[in-house]
Scaffold this motif. Structure first.
Motif, PDB file in Angstrom:
ATOM      1  N   LYS A   1      28.443 -62.052 -67.403  1.00 53.91           N
ATOM      2  CA  LYS A   1      27.586 -63.222 -67.908  1.00 53.91           C
ATOM      3  C   LYS A   1      26.492 -64.214 -67.216  1.00 53.91           C
ATOM      4  CE  LYS A   1      28.601 -67.502 -70.128  1.00 53.91           C
ATOM      5  NZ  LYS A   1      29.714 -68.490 -71.199  1.00 53.91           N
TER       6      LYS A   1
ATOM      7  N   HIS B   1      20.188 -63.253 -71.952  1.00 55.28           N
ATOM      8  CA  HIS B   1      20.494 -64.022 -73.413  1.00 55.28           C
ATOM      9  C   HIS B   1      20.357 -65.014 -73.809  1.00 55.28           C
ATOM     10  CE1 HIS B   1      23.653 -66.536 -75.470  1.00 55.28           C
ATOM     11  NE2 HIS B   1      23.841 -65.236 -76.681  1.00 55.28           N
TER      12      HIS B   1
ATOM     13  N   LEU C   1      16.495 -64.186 -75.299  1.00 59.02           N
ATOM     14  CA  LEU C   1      17.174 -63.453 -76.682  1.00 59.02           C
ATOM     15  C   LEU C   1      17.194 -64.075 -77.494  1.00 59.02           C
ATOM     16  CD1 LEU C   1      17.299 -60.789 -77.725  1.00 59.02           C
ATOM     17  CD2 LEU C   1      19.456 -61.051 -77.022  1.00 59.02           C
ATOM     18  N   ASP C   2      18.576 -65.346 -77.757  1.00 67.61           N
ATOM     19  CA  ASP C   2      18.627 -66.392 -78.465  1.00 67.61           C
ATOM     20  C   ASP C   2      17.697 -67.165 -78.871  1.00 67.61           C
ATOM     21  OD1 ASP C   2      19.895 -68.715 -79.271  1.00 67.61           O
ATOM     22  OD2 ASP C   2      21.516 -68.588 -77.726  1.00 67.61           O
TER      23      ASP C   2
ATOM     24  N   ILE D   1      15.672 -64.939 -80.765  1.00 65.82           N
ATOM     25  CA  ILE D   1      15.362 -65.025 -82.150  1.00 65.82           C
ATOM     26  C   ILE D   1      15.346 -66.326 -83.292  1.00 65.82           C
ATOM     27  CG2 ILE D   1      18.059 -64.608 -83.003  1.00 65.82           C
ATOM     28  CD1 ILE D   1      18.273 -62.312 -81.704  1.00 65.82           C
TER      29      ILE D   1
ATOM     30  N   GLN E   1      20.362 -56.332 -86.375  1.00 64.06           N
ATOM     31  CA  GLN E   1      21.784 -56.176 -85.276  1.00 64.06           C
ATOM     32  C   GLN E   1      22.319 -54.239 -86.093  1.00 64.06           C
ATOM     33  OE1 GLN E   1      23.934 -58.089 -83.740  1.00 64.06           O
ATOM     34  NE2 GLN E   1      24.754 -58.956 -85.029  1.00 64.06           N
TER      35      GLN E   1
ATOM     36  N   TYR F   1      30.049 -55.061 -73.760  1.00 65.10           N
ATOM     37  CA  TYR F   1      30.523 -56.002 -73.346  1.00 65.10           C
ATOM     38  C   TYR F   1      28.944 -57.110 -74.423  1.00 65.10           C
ATOM     39  CZ  TYR F   1      29.089 -60.390 -71.243  1.00 65.10           C
ATOM     40  OH  TYR F   1      28.699 -61.498 -70.555  1.00 65.10           O
ATOM     41  N   VAL F   2      27.808 -56.171 -74.064  1.00 66.01           N
ATOM     42  CA  VAL F   2      27.048 -57.166 -74.458  1.00 66.01           C
ATOM     43  C   VAL F   2      27.249 -56.807 -76.232  1.00 66.01           C
ATOM     44  CG1 VAL F   2      24.206 -56.839 -75.527  1.00 66.01           C
ATOM     45  CG2 VAL F   2      25.629 -56.356 -73.270  1.00 66.01           C
TER      46      VAL F   2
ATOM     47  N   GLY G   1      29.523 -59.930 -77.577  1.00 65.12           N
ATOM     48  CA  GLY G   1      29.634 -61.454 -76.644  1.00 65.12           C
ATOM     49  C   GLY G   1      29.137 -61.334 -78.359  1.00 65.12           C
ATOM     50  N   ALA G   2      27.800 -60.434 -78.573  1.00 67.25           N
ATOM     51  CA  ALA G   2      26.774 -60.502 -80.010  1.00 67.25           C
ATOM     52  C   ALA G   2      28.223 -60.942 -81.089  1.00 67.25           C
ATOM     53  CB  ALA G   2      26.137 -59.774 -80.266  1.00 67.25           C
TER      54      ALA G   2
ATOM     55  N   GLY H   1      28.553 -65.237 -79.963  1.00 69.82           N
ATOM     56  CA  GLY H   1      27.547 -65.985 -80.867  1.00 69.82           C
ATOM     57  C   GLY H   1      27.836 -65.404 -82.332  1.00 69.82           C
TER      58      GLY H   1
ATOM     59  N   VAL I   1      28.724 -68.203 -84.860  1.00 68.24           N
ATOM     60  CA  VAL I   1      27.748 -69.439 -84.583  1.00 68.24           C
ATOM     61  C   VAL I   1      26.574 -69.070 -86.009  1.00 68.24           C
ATOM     62  CG1 VAL I   1      26.278 -71.392 -83.330  1.00 68.24           C
ATOM     63  CG2 VAL I   1      28.136 -70.165 -82.445  1.00 68.24           C
ATOM     64  N   ILE I   2      26.459 -68.312 -86.079  1.00 62.60           N
ATOM     65  CA  ILE I   2      25.122 -67.402 -86.542  1.00 62.60           C
ATOM     66  C   ILE I   2      25.460 -67.762 -87.718  1.00 62.60           C
ATOM     67  CG2 ILE I   2      24.032 -65.682 -87.026  1.00 62.60           C
ATOM     68  CD1 ILE I   2      23.567 -64.856 -84.251  1.00 62.60           C
TER      69      ILE I   2
ATOM     70  N   TRP J   1      37.702 -62.199 -79.123  1.00 58.77           N
ATOM     71  CA  TRP J   1      37.254 -62.289 -77.628  1.00 58.77           C
ATOM     72  C   TRP J   1      37.617 -61.838 -76.363  1.00 58.77           C
ATOM     73  CZ3 TRP J   1      32.558 -60.819 -75.300  1.00 58.77           C
ATOM     74  CH2 TRP J   1      32.134 -61.375 -73.580  1.00 58.77           C
TER      75      TRP J   1
ATOM     76  N   PHE K   1      20.907 -55.300 -73.280  1.00 57.76           N
ATOM     77  CA  PHE K   1      20.435 -56.681 -74.077  1.00 57.76           C
ATOM     78  C   PHE K   1      18.833 -56.193 -74.025  1.00 57.76           C
ATOM     79  CE2 PHE K   1      23.284 -59.266 -71.896  1.00 57.76           C
ATOM     80  CZ  PHE K   1      22.792 -60.439 -73.454  1.00 57.76           C
TER      81      PHE K   1
ATOM     82  N   VAL L   1      18.267 -54.476 -77.476  1.00 55.84           N
ATOM     83  CA  VAL L   1      18.186 -55.544 -78.020  1.00 55.84           C
ATOM     84  C   VAL L   1      16.752 -55.722 -77.945  1.00 55.84           C
ATOM     85  CG1 VAL L   1      19.067 -58.093 -79.447  1.00 55.84           C
ATOM     86  CG2 VAL L   1      20.021 -56.068 -78.183  1.00 55.84           C
TER      87      VAL L   1
HETATM   88  C1  HEM Z   1      22.264 -60.179 -80.894  1.00 56.58           C
HETATM   89  C2  HEM Z   1      21.353 -60.833 -79.984  1.00 56.58           C
HETATM   90  C3  HEM Z   1      22.131 -61.375 -79.403  1.00 56.58           C
HETATM   91  C4  HEM Z   1      23.230 -60.643 -78.487  1.00 56.58           C
HETATM   92  C5  HEM Z   1      22.849 -59.162 -77.775  1.00 56.58           C
HETATM   93  C6  HEM Z   1      24.000 -61.724 -77.945  1.00 56.58           C
HETATM   94  C7  HEM Z   1      24.962 -61.250 -76.574  1.00 56.58           C
HETATM   95  C8  HEM Z   1      25.535 -62.573 -75.968  1.00 56.58           C
HETATM   96  C9  HEM Z   1      27.197 -62.069 -74.986  1.00 56.58           C
HETATM   97  C10 HEM Z   1      26.863 -60.584 -74.233  1.00 56.58           C
HETATM   98  C11 HEM Z   1      27.252 -63.236 -74.859  1.00 56.58           C
HETATM   99  C12 HEM Z   1      29.217 -63.143 -73.887  1.00 56.58           C
HETATM  100  C13 HEM Z   1      28.662 -64.626 -73.031  1.00 56.58           C
HETATM  101  C14 HEM Z   1      29.678 -64.383 -72.645  1.00 56.58           C
HETATM  102  O1  HEM Z   1      30.178 -63.224 -71.516  1.00 56.58           O
HETATM  103  O2  HEM Z   1      30.265 -65.154 -72.685  1.00 56.58           O
HETATM  104  C15 HEM Z   1      26.681 -63.973 -76.037  1.00 56.58           C
HETATM  105  C16 HEM Z   1      27.285 -65.285 -76.675  1.00 56.58           C
HETATM  106  C17 HEM Z   1      26.753 -66.157 -77.366  1.00 56.58           C
HETATM  107  N1  HEM Z   1      26.243 -66.375 -77.967  1.00 56.58           N
HETATM  108 FE1  HEM Z   1      25.025 -64.407 -77.885  1.00 56.58          FE
HETATM  109  N2  HEM Z   1      23.480 -62.935 -78.046  1.00 56.58           N
HETATM  110  C18 HEM Z   1      22.996 -62.859 -79.679  1.00 56.58           C
HETATM  111  C19 HEM Z   1      22.415 -63.796 -80.354  1.00 56.58           C
HETATM  112  C20 HEM Z   1      22.637 -65.097 -80.220  1.00 56.58           C
HETATM  113  C21 HEM Z   1      21.923 -66.137 -80.710  1.00 56.58           C
HETATM  114  C22 HEM Z   1      20.339 -65.596 -82.087  1.00 56.58           C
HETATM  115  C23 HEM Z   1      22.345 -67.292 -79.917  1.00 56.58           C
HETATM  116  C24 HEM Z   1      22.327 -68.481 -81.449  1.00 56.58           C
HETATM  117  C25 HEM Z   1      22.896 -69.092 -81.957  1.00 56.58           C
HETATM  118  C26 HEM Z   1      23.628 -66.976 -79.603  1.00 56.58           C
HETATM  119  C27 HEM Z   1      24.571 -68.069 -79.458  1.00 56.58           C
HETATM  120  C28 HEM Z   1      25.731 -67.332 -78.560  1.00 56.58           C
HETATM  121  C29 HEM Z   1      26.992 -67.948 -78.736  1.00 56.58           C
HETATM  122  C30 HEM Z   1      26.605 -69.641 -78.916  1.00 56.58           C
HETATM  123  C31 HEM Z   1      27.677 -67.687 -77.789  1.00 56.58           C
HETATM  124  C32 HEM Z   1      28.716 -67.904 -76.572  1.00 56.58           C
HETATM  125  C33 HEM Z   1      28.578 -68.810 -76.817  1.00 56.58           C
HETATM  126  C34 HEM Z   1      28.685 -69.152 -74.702  1.00 56.58           C
HETATM  127  O3  HEM Z   1      27.364 -68.094 -74.209  1.00 56.58           O
HETATM  128  O4  HEM Z   1      29.265 -69.627 -73.705  1.00 56.58           O
HETATM  129  N3  HEM Z   1      23.576 -64.895 -79.587  1.00 56.58           N
HETATM  130  N4  HEM Z   1      26.193 -63.191 -76.704  1.00 56.58           N
END
Ligand code: HEM
Length: 195
Positions: free
Chosen positions: A17, A24, A27-28, A31, A50, A114-115, A118-119, A122, A125-126, A155, A183, A186
């Motif tokens: 992380k 991240h 990327l977030d 998007i 995706q 892991y990625v 993690g997606a 997240g 939320v989407i 998770w 990442f 993506v």
């Molecule tokens: C395909 C695109 C995406 C990938 C590959 C991705 C990847 C990840 C990964 C690896 C984590 C885990 C982080 C951890 O170790 O806790 C995560 C968590 C998260 N992602 Fe994404 N993500 C993507 C798109 C998004 C988007 C568009 C959003 C916007 C809403 C988002 C919101 C979050 C949230 C809210 C978390 C959990 C909370 C946190 O990080 O503490 N993600 N994502």
């Protein structure tokens, strides 16, 4: 949320992380800047991002060497659900993305997974943000719907297994490189789907 004890060394998931946090965030933001909740067409482009990722990693879910390390791995496969969501929306599937090499070392495969997991975290939320488009578990957003037992537990069971895998120190770098490569892939798919 579990409270992290600063006296304890970070777990593998925590290290990943940290290593990918900024990537991240970028990327977030990229998007979300595409206004994927403005219309079903725009949301479908996100689904194609995706879909491309999961085409690339789909064979990992059946890899024999990973099964004892990550129990229930096969149930985490998402490609069929994403395909169904795009079909619901009558949206085109993306072009074919080649699978990762069959010889991809296990540590690198763990970074990719892991990625992907993690997606999915997240994705919860989407999923909620997609509701105003009329999308849910039954139509157009099935692959983002929280699994039975909830996304947090889903998770946690993944990260618990990931953290318990014993690897030589030299392989840790490969796990991180795998996550970075995922990442980067993506990011490339976002560029392709939102030119
Ligand atoms: C395909 C695109 C995406 C990938 C590959 C991705 C990847 C990840 C990964 C690896 C984590 C885990 C982080 C951890 O170790 O806790 C995560 C968590 C998260 N992602 Fe994404 N993500 C993507 C798109 C998004 C988007 C568009 C959003 C916007 C809403 C988002 C919101 C979050 C949230 C809210 C978390 C959990 C909370 C946190 O990080 O503490 N993600 N994502």
């Amino acid at each position: 949320m579990p409270v992290l004890d600063p006296a304890l060394p970070p777990t593998r998931a925590e290290r990943l992380k940290r290593a990918t946090h900024e990537t991240h965030e970028r990327l977030d933001q990229r998007i979300m800047a595409q206004r994927i909740f403005d219309s079903r067409e725009r949301f479908a482009a996100f689904l194609r991002v995706q879909h491309r990722l999961h085409q690339q990693i789909d064979t990992l879910y059946a890899r024999a060497a990973l099964q004892p390390l990550l129990p229930g791995l096969e149930t985490r496969r998402r490609l069929p659900g994403i395909t169904r969501d795009l079909t619901d929306l009558r949206a085109p599937l993306p072009s074919t993305v080649p699978s990762l090499p069959a010889a991809l070392p296990v540590p690198a495969a763990l970074g990719w997974l892991y990625v992907a997991e993690g997606a999915a975290l997240g994705g919860a939320v989407i999923y909620k943000l997609a509701a105003p488009l009329g999308l849910d578990q039954a139509f157009g957003a099935s692959h983002l719907a929280p699994p039975a037992g909830g996304i947090a537990a889903h998770w946690r069971s993944f990260t618990t297994a990931l953290n318990a895998i014993v690897l030589p120190e030299t392989d840790e770098r490969q796990v991180e490189d795998g996550a970075r490569a995922a990442f980067a892939a993506v990011g490339g798919f976002v560029t392709q789907e939102f030119p």
